[in-house]
Design a protein around this motif. Structure first.
Motif, PDB file in Angstrom:
ATOM      1  N   GLY A  51      -2.707 -12.142  -4.488  1.00  0.00           N
ATOM      2  CA  GLY A  51      -3.348 -10.954  -5.054  1.00  0.00           C
ATOM      3  C   GLY A  51      -4.794 -11.210  -5.445  1.00  0.00           C
ATOM      4  O   GLY A  51      -5.660 -10.360  -5.242  1.00  0.00           O
ATOM      5  N   ARG A  52      -5.060 -12.376  -6.002  1.00  0.00           N
ATOM      6  CA  ARG A  52      -6.435 -12.714  -6.382  1.00  0.00           C
ATOM      7  C   ARG A  52      -7.335 -12.770  -5.136  1.00  0.00           C
ATOM      8  O   ARG A  52      -8.456 -12.248  -5.132  1.00  0.00           O
ATOM      9  N   GLY A  53      -6.836 -13.411  -4.087  1.00  0.00           N
ATOM     10  CA  GLY A  53      -7.618 -13.503  -2.862  1.00  0.00           C
ATOM     11  C   GLY A  53      -7.844 -12.144  -2.229  1.00  0.00           C
ATOM     12  O   GLY A  53      -8.949 -11.843  -1.742  1.00  0.00           O
ATOM     13  N   ALA A  54      -6.823 -11.277  -2.242  1.00  0.00           N
ATOM     14  CA  ALA A  54      -6.951  -9.946  -1.654  1.00  0.00           C
ATOM     15  C   ALA A  54      -8.001  -9.123  -2.386  1.00  0.00           C
ATOM     16  O   ALA A  54      -8.803  -8.404  -1.765  1.00  0.00           O
ATOM     17  N   GLN A  55      -8.017  -9.216  -3.703  1.00  0.00           N
ATOM     18  CA  GLN A  55      -8.994  -8.454  -4.469  1.00  0.00           C
ATOM     19  C   GLN A  55     -10.418  -8.922  -4.191  1.00  0.00           C
ATOM     20  O   GLN A  55     -11.341  -8.115  -4.064  1.00  0.00           O
ATOM     21  N   SER A  56     -10.615 -10.219  -4.088  1.00  0.00           N
ATOM     22  CA  SER A  56     -11.967 -10.728  -3.834  1.00  0.00           C
ATOM     23  C   SER A  56     -12.450 -10.352  -2.439  1.00  0.00           C
ATOM     24  O   SER A  56     -13.652 -10.187  -2.212  1.00  0.00           O
ATOM     25  N   LEU A  57     -11.527 -10.167  -1.493  1.00  0.00           N
ATOM     26  CA  LEU A  57     -11.889  -9.817  -0.117  1.00  0.00           C
ATOM     27  C   LEU A  57     -11.986  -8.315   0.118  1.00  0.00           C
ATOM     28  O   LEU A  57     -12.581  -7.875   1.104  1.00  0.00           O
ATOM     29  N   GLY A  58     -11.349  -7.528  -0.761  1.00  0.00           N
ATOM     30  CA  GLY A  58     -11.342  -6.078  -0.568  1.00  0.00           C
ATOM     31  C   GLY A  58     -10.303  -5.615   0.432  1.00  0.00           C
ATOM     32  O   GLY A  58     -10.508  -4.604   1.112  1.00  0.00           O
ATOM     33  N   ILE A  59      -9.169  -6.350   0.535  1.00  0.00           N
ATOM     34  CA  ILE A  59      -8.088  -5.946   1.437  1.00  0.00           C
ATOM     35  C   ILE A  59      -6.816  -5.726   0.625  1.00  0.00           C
ATOM     36  O   ILE A  59      -6.635  -6.319  -0.440  1.00  0.00           O
ATOM     37  N   PRO A  60      -5.886  -4.888   1.112  1.00  0.00           N
ATOM     38  CA  PRO A  60      -4.658  -4.608   0.359  1.00  0.00           C
ATOM     39  C   PRO A  60      -3.662  -5.757   0.424  1.00  0.00           C
ATOM     40  O   PRO A  60      -3.628  -6.520   1.388  1.00  0.00           O
ATOM     41  N   GLN A  61      -2.848  -5.830  -0.616  1.00  0.00           N
ATOM     42  CA  GLN A  61      -1.712  -6.745  -0.639  1.00  0.00           C
ATOM     43  C   GLN A  61      -0.451  -5.906  -0.770  1.00  0.00           C
ATOM     44  O   GLN A  61      -0.404  -4.958  -1.551  1.00  0.00           O
ATOM     45  N   CYS A  62       0.586  -6.237   0.008  1.00  0.00           N
ATOM     46  CA  CYS A  62       1.879  -5.562  -0.103  1.00  0.00           C
ATOM     47  C   CYS A  62       2.860  -6.539  -0.752  1.00  0.00           C
ATOM     48  O   CYS A  62       3.207  -7.568  -0.158  1.00  0.00           O
ATOM     49  N   VAL A  63       3.283  -6.244  -1.966  1.00  0.00           N
ATOM     50  CA  VAL A  63       4.153  -7.130  -2.746  1.00  0.00           C
ATOM     51  C   VAL A  63       5.608  -6.866  -2.373  1.00  0.00           C
ATOM     52  O   VAL A  63       6.042  -5.715  -2.314  1.00  0.00           O
ATOM     53  N   SER A  64       6.369  -7.927  -2.140  1.00  0.00           N
ATOM     54  CA  SER A  64       7.756  -7.803  -1.703  1.00  0.00           C
ATOM     55  C   SER A  64       8.720  -7.703  -2.884  1.00  0.00           C
ATOM     56  O   SER A  64       8.457  -8.235  -3.976  1.00  0.00           O
ATOM     57  N   THR A  65       9.857  -7.046  -2.650  1.00  0.00           N
ATOM     58  CA  THR A  65      10.944  -7.038  -3.632  1.00  0.00           C
ATOM     59  C   THR A  65      11.431  -8.459  -3.899  1.00  0.00           C
ATOM     60  O   THR A  65      11.898  -8.768  -4.998  1.00  0.00           O
ATOM     61  N   SER A  66      11.306  -9.347  -2.894  1.00  0.00           N
ATOM     62  CA  SER A  66      11.745 -10.736  -3.028  1.00  0.00           C
ATOM     63  C   SER A  66      10.623 -11.648  -3.492  1.00  0.00           C
ATOM     64  O   SER A  66      10.615 -12.842  -3.193  1.00  0.00           O
ATOM     65  N   CYS A  67       9.704 -11.104  -4.242  1.00  0.00           N
ATOM     66  CA  CYS A  67       8.569 -11.861  -4.778  1.00  0.00           C
ATOM     67  C   CYS A  67       9.053 -12.895  -5.798  1.00  0.00           C
ATOM     68  O   CYS A  67      10.072 -12.713  -6.465  1.00  0.00           O
ATOM     69  N   SER A  68       8.291 -14.006  -5.921  1.00  0.00           N
ATOM     70  CA  SER A  68       8.667 -15.062  -6.874  1.00  0.00           C
ATOM     71  C   SER A  68       8.386 -14.665  -8.321  1.00  0.00           C
ATOM     72  O   SER A  68       8.899 -15.312  -9.237  1.00  0.00           O
ATOM     73  N   PHE A  69       7.551 -13.656  -8.528  1.00  0.00           N
ATOM     74  CA  PHE A  69       7.157 -13.246  -9.868  1.00  0.00           C
ATOM     75  C   PHE A  69       7.581 -11.795 -10.105  1.00  0.00           C
ATOM     76  O   PHE A  69       7.699 -11.020  -9.153  1.00  0.00           O
ATOM     77  N   PRO A  70       7.775 -11.424 -11.359  1.00  0.00           N
ATOM     78  CA  PRO A  70       7.957 -10.002 -11.651  1.00  0.00           C
ATOM     79  C   PRO A  70       6.705  -9.223 -11.244  1.00  0.00           C
ATOM     80  O   PRO A  70       5.590  -9.763 -11.253  1.00  0.00           O
ATOM     81  N   LEU A  71       6.875  -7.965 -10.889  1.00  0.00           N
ATOM     82  CA  LEU A  71       5.741  -7.158 -10.432  1.00  0.00           C
ATOM     83  C   LEU A  71       4.636  -7.099 -11.476  1.00  0.00           C
ATOM     84  O   LEU A  71       3.446  -7.133 -11.138  1.00  0.00           O
ATOM     85  N   SER A  72       5.000  -7.040 -12.747  1.00  0.00           N
ATOM     86  CA  SER A  72       3.992  -6.929 -13.808  1.00  0.00           C
ATOM     87  C   SER A  72       3.066  -8.136 -13.813  1.00  0.00           C
ATOM     88  O   SER A  72       1.853  -7.995 -14.042  1.00  0.00           O
ATOM     89  N   GLU A  73       3.599  -9.338 -13.538  1.00  0.00           N
ATOM     90  CA  GLU A  73       2.753 -10.528 -13.541  1.00  0.00           C
ATOM     91  C   GLU A  73       1.812 -10.554 -12.337  1.00  0.00           C
ATOM     92  O   GLU A  73       0.671 -11.009 -12.447  1.00  0.00           O
TER      93      GLU A  73
END
Length: 814
Positions: free
Chosen positions: A207-229
């Protein structure tokens, strides 16, 4: 004072922590906080051993390898928090980690410096040297023989570029939009699972890299972190212009729909811009490389709640972690998704045929995502770029109706360019970003910059300067055109399986007999039936009513098995009882006992009914209510008919008395007028006319009573309004209304070249538009079918337009 009851902010000395190292008295430190895990240790998913190895010491490093920082804070009760570690008492001896035998996480030699990486393939080689064997197997594995994964990439090599020269290409703009959001380059981070296997910060770092580049990130339900983090990390790293780049969320629908609804509420609250619903993975594919290596059973996914484990099939993280996915998801659930996430665009992730792309247009989603899960779901499924070509060949107008995204096998800027030329709005990359995650945020930025630079070079070499100038003419796809199907049908194998007919109060599918030719003598009978029934809609209602009356109490589901050993067929009464008992929360054992059927047999039948209910756009609970209310409606209708009959009998008696008086007066007047009559022919005429009039009157009365009966009292108006409400909530009516919309309205937009048909007594205006739309569709696809059949017959693949020109050219000469 007992430490368990001590204040949470008190300082705890190292000596005190070391005193609690037994199984029944176990303390350890995570992120500077001392926790008492004595009661939790026996239930730890990763086993007691790992806790005992770190008992009395700082376990932060080992904890962060597999868990998100917030998990221990949110999962343990406050009473288990002893206090804060007193850093002044920490010694070098205590701070040194206990000696633990672990498999080597890195291959000797480590990874090469980031500056030496010059293409996407270099990132892959570096990751192979750095990641653990299990992480590498999980990421690079694909379904069975991995053919689809390989073809995803190799098919791009068979599509040839057609460069244009002598164009001013000094400046190039690769920016575009996704769902109305401006992005710097047509690349987004595809949803991937368990990012912590590859970097301690996993999806947060992506997410940090996507924001610095200006491209979208699609977060998965099987993510290692809760969505809030993940969203917290995103919001801390805004793009260069100060605005947040959109974040999308990929949803695996949970078998317990309530969990998915709660998750979607959180998604909307945290500012996610769209829902990407995975539809190509109702079950997890067999990924053999991942199965061969045992999984770390301490792994747990915070959003789905699934825990890793090993079984007799192996240790595939994908299969084990995906057991919560709802395999009963259908097209009818799109309406449920809209209700669960109101206002958010819906993207269907997993389209692999032109037929499903058209269906996506029909259900009204905002975008489709062509993907085969990186070849991880179904081996020998088509390469994704071939699916994009299929859409261009079979249903090109859908590109004007919604946005199309694609992933799979993209490793070069030329691959991105080819996908954009064939109609894709943006491309997703999954494995490539996980390879780049090896170097953290800097690696992600370097990876995207490499691909963007390659894309810009390709555009300049092909003579264009912005993405709105791409078009299929810049490509030669002749080497793969023979692999692109021309429609839903197989070119020569035309058989179809027998259809199963479901029966329910919601919807009855009547299988019609083969069409028969009628003589002219029979045509009059058909016309009289239509005239009696009234409009076509009324005729349809009459047909369904007759079907229900014929099979009342005996309706059964037709099956293809006619053997005497087959399981007894389900009756309508049994279906009703099954739904009612299930809605009353009875156990399967009780249901089977009441119905005198096996437990598994009842479960299978209920699943079949539930699946059919979803196809109609209703829930199983609604199905049960309809079954329950059916008996009530029958009882009400019986009471109504009784009251109507009694009312009619009274009215009939009154009208009979009035009629007798009138007939008497008429006979008297007739007797007076007949005294001077002498011609017998006139008498016969006067007798025949009243007879014919009475027949016509009786017919008109019957027709009016059945079709055009108007309400004559407030009671009738109340009943008519109730009927209107029932019709509005009738799923069958909604189903046919939806089908009419597809053929009547949507086909008119997709196939505008339609003939105008005149309505008549047999065809309504809507029927005419449906017929014209279907004819226009087949006319548009006619030469595509001829092209496929010609290729099968001669072995020569000739463009459809060339075949068409040849045909009409010779026809004109004749």
């Amino acid at each position: 004072m007992d430490p368990k009851g001590a204040s949470n902010s008190r300082l705890v000395r190292v000596e005190e922590v070391l005193a609690h190292r037994a199984l029944g008295d176990l303390w350890l430190v995570v992120d500077g906080v001392v926790y008492d895990l004595s009661e939790f240790a026996p239930e730890h998913p990763g086993g007691v051993g790992v806790l005992l190895q770190h008992a009395g010491h700082d376990a932060t490093a080992a904890y962060l390898e597999v868990h998100s920082p917030s998990l221990v804070r949110t999962s343990l009760p406050e009473s288990r928090r002893i206090g804060v570690l007193d850093m002044t008492t920490v010694t070098e001896e205590w701070a040194q980690l206990p000696a633990i035998e672990r498999p080597s996480a890195k291959v000797k030699g480590g990874k090469p410096p980031l500056s030496s990486i010059i293409n996407a393939h270099d990132f892959r080689l570096a990751a192979q040297q750095s990641y653990t064997p299990k992480a590498w197997a999980f990421m690079t594995s694909a379904a069975t023989d991995c053919l689809t994964m390989e073809r995803n990439s190799s098919t791009y090599n068979d599509i040839v570029l057609r460069p244009r020269v002598l164009q001013n290409v000094s400046t190039v703009d690769v920016s575009t939009t996704m769902l109305g959001h401006r992005i710097s380059t047509p690349i987004f981070i595809a949803p991937t699972s368990m990012g912590k296997l590859f970097h301690p910060e996993g999806e947060r770092e992506l997410g940090r890299g996507a924001q610095s580049l200006g491209i979208p990130q699609c977060v998965s339900t099987s993510c290692s972190f809760p969505l809030s983090e993940v969203m917290d990390a995103v919001e801390e790293n805004k793009s260069a212009d100060g605005a947040n780049v959109p974040v999308f969320f990929q949803l695996y629908v949970d078998k317990e729909r309530r969990k998915s609804e709660n998750l979607l509420r959180l998604v909307k609250e945290r500012g996610v811009k769209a829902i990407f619903v995975t539809i190509d993975c109702p079950v997890i594919g067999k990924r053999e490389a991942d199965e061969r290596l045992k999984a770390d059973e301490s792994l747990k996914l915070p959003m789905s709640g699934m825990k890793a484990k090993n079984d007799n099939k192996g240790g595939s993280l994908g299969r084990i972690m995906g057991q919560f996915i709802d395999a009963s998801l259908t097209w009818g659930d799109v309406a449920w998704l809209r209700k669960a996430a109101p206002g958010l665009p819906i993207v269907l992730k997993g389209i692999q045929t032109a037929m499903d792309a058209v269906k996506a247009v029909e259900v009204g989603v905002q975008a489709i995502y062509i993907t085969n899960h990186g070849g991880r779901s179904l081996d020998t499924a088509p390469a994704t770029i071939l699916v994009l070509l299929e859409l261009q060949k079979c249903c090109p107008l859908i590109f004007d109706k919604l946005e199309v995204y694609i992933d799979g096998g993209i490793t070069r800027g030329t691959d991105i360019f080819k996908a954009l030329c064939l109609g894709a709005k943006a491309v997703g990359i999954g494995r490539g970003f996980l390879f780049a995650l090896n170097y953290g945020k800097e690696g992600i930025e370097h990876f995207v910059n490499i691909l963007t630079d390659e894309l810009e070079t390709t555009m300049q070499q092909c003579g264009i300067t912005s993405l709105d100038q791409v078009h299929p003419g810049l490509l030669n796809t002749g080497a793969v055109d023979h692999l692109v199907p021309g429609g839903e049908e197989h070119p020569y194998a035309k058989w179809r399986p027998r259809k199963v007919t479901f029966h329910s109060p919601v919807f009855t599918k009547v299988e019609l007999e083969p069409a028969r030719t009628h003589s002219r003598e029979n045509n009059s009978d058909i016309e009289s039936i239509r005239a009696e029934a009234g409009t076509d809609d009324e005729l349809n209602k009459l047909t369904s009513t007759v079907a229900k009356v014929k099979g009342k109490g005996k309706e059964k589901m037709s099956t293809t098995n006619d053997s005497s050993d087959a399981v007894p067929e389900w009756t309508r009464k049994e279906d009703r009882s099954l739904c009612v008992m299930k809605s009353e929360a009875k156990t399967w054992g009780e249901i089977g006992k009441n119905l005198e059927r096996g437990r598994k047999e009842c479960q299978q039948r209920y699943r079949a009914l539930s699946s059919h209910a979803k196809e109609l756009g209703i829930t199983t609970e609604k199905l049960a209510k309809l079954y329950i209310s059916e008996d009530e409606e029958k009882a009400k209708s019986k009471s109504k008919t009784k009251t109507k009959k009694s009312g009619k009998s009274k009215d009939n008696s009154k009208s009979k008395d009035d009629g007798e008086e009138k007939s008497k007066s008429k006979e008297k007047s007739k007797g007076k007028s007949k005294k001077g009559a002498t011609k017998p022919d006139s008498d016969s005429e006067t007798e025949s006319k009243p007879e014919s009039r009475s027949k016509s009157k009786s017919k008109s009365k019957k027709k009016n009573n059945r079709v055009t009966k108007a309400p004559s009292s407030s009671e009738d108006s109340d009943s008519s309004s109730a009927d209107d409400e029932d019709a509005a909530e009738d799923p069958e009516a909604e189903y046919w209304e939806h089908r009419r919309y597809i053929y009547d309205t949507l086909y008119g937009q997709i196939y505008p070249d339609q003939k105008t048909l005149r309505p008549d007594r047999f065809y309504s205006e809507s029927d005419c538009r449906v017929l014209a739309g279907l004819e226009a569709r087949y006319r548009a696809d006619k030469w595509l079918h001829i092209q496929a059949d010609f290729c099968n017959a001669t072995g020569r693949m000739v463009e459809a337009e060339i075949l068409k020109a040849k045909f009409y050219e010779d026809e004109v000469e004749e």
